[in-house]
Design a protein around this motif. Structure first.
Motif, short mmCIF file in Angstrom:
data_model
loop_
_atom_site.label_atom_id
_atom_site.label_comp_id
_atom_site.label_asym_id
_atom_site.label_seq_id
_atom_site.Cartn_x
_atom_site.Cartn_y
_atom_site.Cartn_z
N LEU A 12 0.85 -1.15 -0.10
CA LEU A 12 0.11 0.10 -0.01
C LEU A 12 0.62 1.24 -0.03
O LEU A 12 1.84 1.22 0.64
CB LEU A 12 -0.67 0.01 1.08
N ASP A 13 0.49 2.37 -0.60
CA ASP A 13 1.08 3.56 -0.51
C ASP A 13 0.87 4.08 0.84
O ASP A 13 0.02 3.71 1.76
CB ASP A 13 -0.07 4.50 -1.29
N PRO A 14 2.03 4.55 1.46
CA PRO A 14 2.20 4.75 2.93
C PRO A 14 0.87 5.59 3.60
O PRO A 14 0.59 5.28 4.72
CB PRO A 14 3.56 5.29 3.16
N ALA A 15 0.67 6.68 2.62
CA ALA A 15 -0.27 7.49 3.15
C ALA A 15 -1.58 6.73 3.39
O ALA A 15 -2.53 6.82 4.15
CB ALA A 15 -0.55 8.64 2.24
N MET A 16 -1.95 5.85 2.37
CA MET A 16 -3.18 4.81 2.51
C MET A 16 -3.28 3.92 3.66
O MET A 16 -4.15 3.80 4.24
CB MET A 16 -3.43 4.29 0.94
N HIS A 17 -1.92 3.46 3.93
CA HIS A 17 -1.73 2.55 5.02
C HIS A 17 -1.93 3.49 6.30
O HIS A 17 -2.68 2.60 7.16
CB HIS A 17 -0.52 1.82 5.02
N ARG A 18 -1.49 4.49 6.55
CA ARG A 18 -1.86 5.24 7.45
C ARG A 18 -3.22 5.70 7.78
O ARG A 18 -3.60 5.72 8.88
CB ARG A 18 -0.98 6.50 7.53
N ALA A 19 -4.11 6.02 6.67
CA ALA A 19 -5.19 6.40 6.66
C ALA A 19 -6.10 4.94 7.04
O ALA A 19 -7.02 5.12 8.01
CB ALA A 19 -5.84 6.79 5.42
N LEU A 20 -5.56 3.96 6.71
CA LEU A 20 -6.49 2.70 7.09
C LEU A 20 -6.41 2.55 8.44
O LEU A 20 -7.10 1.83 9.24
CB LEU A 20 -6.07 1.55 6.28
N GLN A 21 -5.07 2.50 9.00
CA GLN A 21 -4.61 2.40 10.24
C GLN A 21 -5.56 3.17 11.18
O GLN A 21 -6.04 2.80 12.15
CB GLN A 21 -3.27 2.54 10.87
N HIS A 22 -5.90 4.68 10.84
CA HIS A 22 -6.67 5.50 11.60
C HIS A 22 -7.96 5.19 11.61
O HIS A 22 -8.68 5.26 12.57
CB HIS A 22 -6.47 6.91 10.98
N LYS A 23 -8.47 4.69 10.48
CA LYS A 23 -9.75 4.23 10.23
C LYS A 23 -10.09 2.93 11.32
O LYS A 23 -11.28 2.84 11.81
CB LYS A 23 -10.28 3.94 8.90
N ALA A 24 -9.35 2.29 11.15
CA ALA A 24 -9.38 0.87 11.89
C ALA A 24 -9.42 1.29 13.50
O ALA A 24 -10.19 0.78 14.25
CB ALA A 24 -8.04 0.06 11.71
N LEU A 25 -8.55 2.28 13.83
CA LEU A 25 -8.49 2.52 15.24
C LEU A 25 -9.88 3.25 15.67
O LEU A 25 -10.38 2.96 16.66
CB LEU A 25 -7.29 3.60 15.46
N GLU A 26 -10.34 4.15 14.70
CA GLU A 26 -11.59 4.99 14.99
C GLU A 26 -12.77 4.01 14.93
O GLU A 26 -13.99 4.15 15.58
CB GLU A 26 -11.71 5.85 14.26
N THR A 27 -12.86 2.88 14.38
CA THR A 27 -14.14 2.02 14.07
C THR A 27 -13.83 0.65 14.87
O THR A 27 -14.78 -0.10 15.00
CB THR A 27 -14.25 1.61 12.66
N SER A 28 -12.88 0.65 15.55
CA SER A 28 -12.50 -0.55 16.43
C SER A 28 -12.49 -1.83 15.56
O SER A 28 -12.90 -3.04 15.95
CB SER A 28 -13.58 -0.77 17.58
N ARG A 29 -11.87 -1.82 14.42
CA ARG A 29 -11.73 -2.88 13.51
C ARG A 29 -10.34 -2.94 13.05
O ARG A 29 -9.59 -2.02 13.14
CB ARG A 29 -12.68 -2.49 12.15
N SER A 30 -10.01 -4.18 12.39
CA SER A 30 -8.64 -4.50 11.79
C SER A 30 -8.58 -3.74 10.55
O SER A 30 -9.47 -3.62 9.78
CB SER A 30 -8.52 -5.87 11.88
#
Length: 77
Positions: A12-30
């Motif tokens: 993944l593009d680093p920025a996309m990976h970071r966005a996914l990580q943030h969304k995962a944290l905010e939604t309590s999902r992996s």
């Protein structure tokens, strides 16, 4: 994690990976859950598109030129 899952590597593009990580944290999902849902939705859309094509298989084909001509004849162009 379900025993029926398959492990894979994606890049993944680093920025996309970071966005996914943030969304995962905010939604309590992996991140895996988010990616699986995105892929599932994309495949479902493809299936819908293929079904729509199949429904319209007997419709007459129109060329771009014929559509332009019809628009001109109707005064819409």
């Amino acid at each position: 994690m379900c025993a029926l899952t398959k492990r894979t590597t994606i890049y993944l593009d680093p920025a996309m990976h970071r966005a996914l990580q943030h969304k995962a944290l905010e939604t309590s999902r992996s991140v895996s859950d988010l990616v699986n849902d995105a892929v599932r939705n994309t495949l479902a859309e493809d299936a819908e598109d293929l079904a729509a094509f199949e429904e319209r298989v007997n419709e007459p084909l129109l060329t771009y030129e014929s559509v332009l001509k019809q628009l001109k004849n109707d005064g819409r162009l």
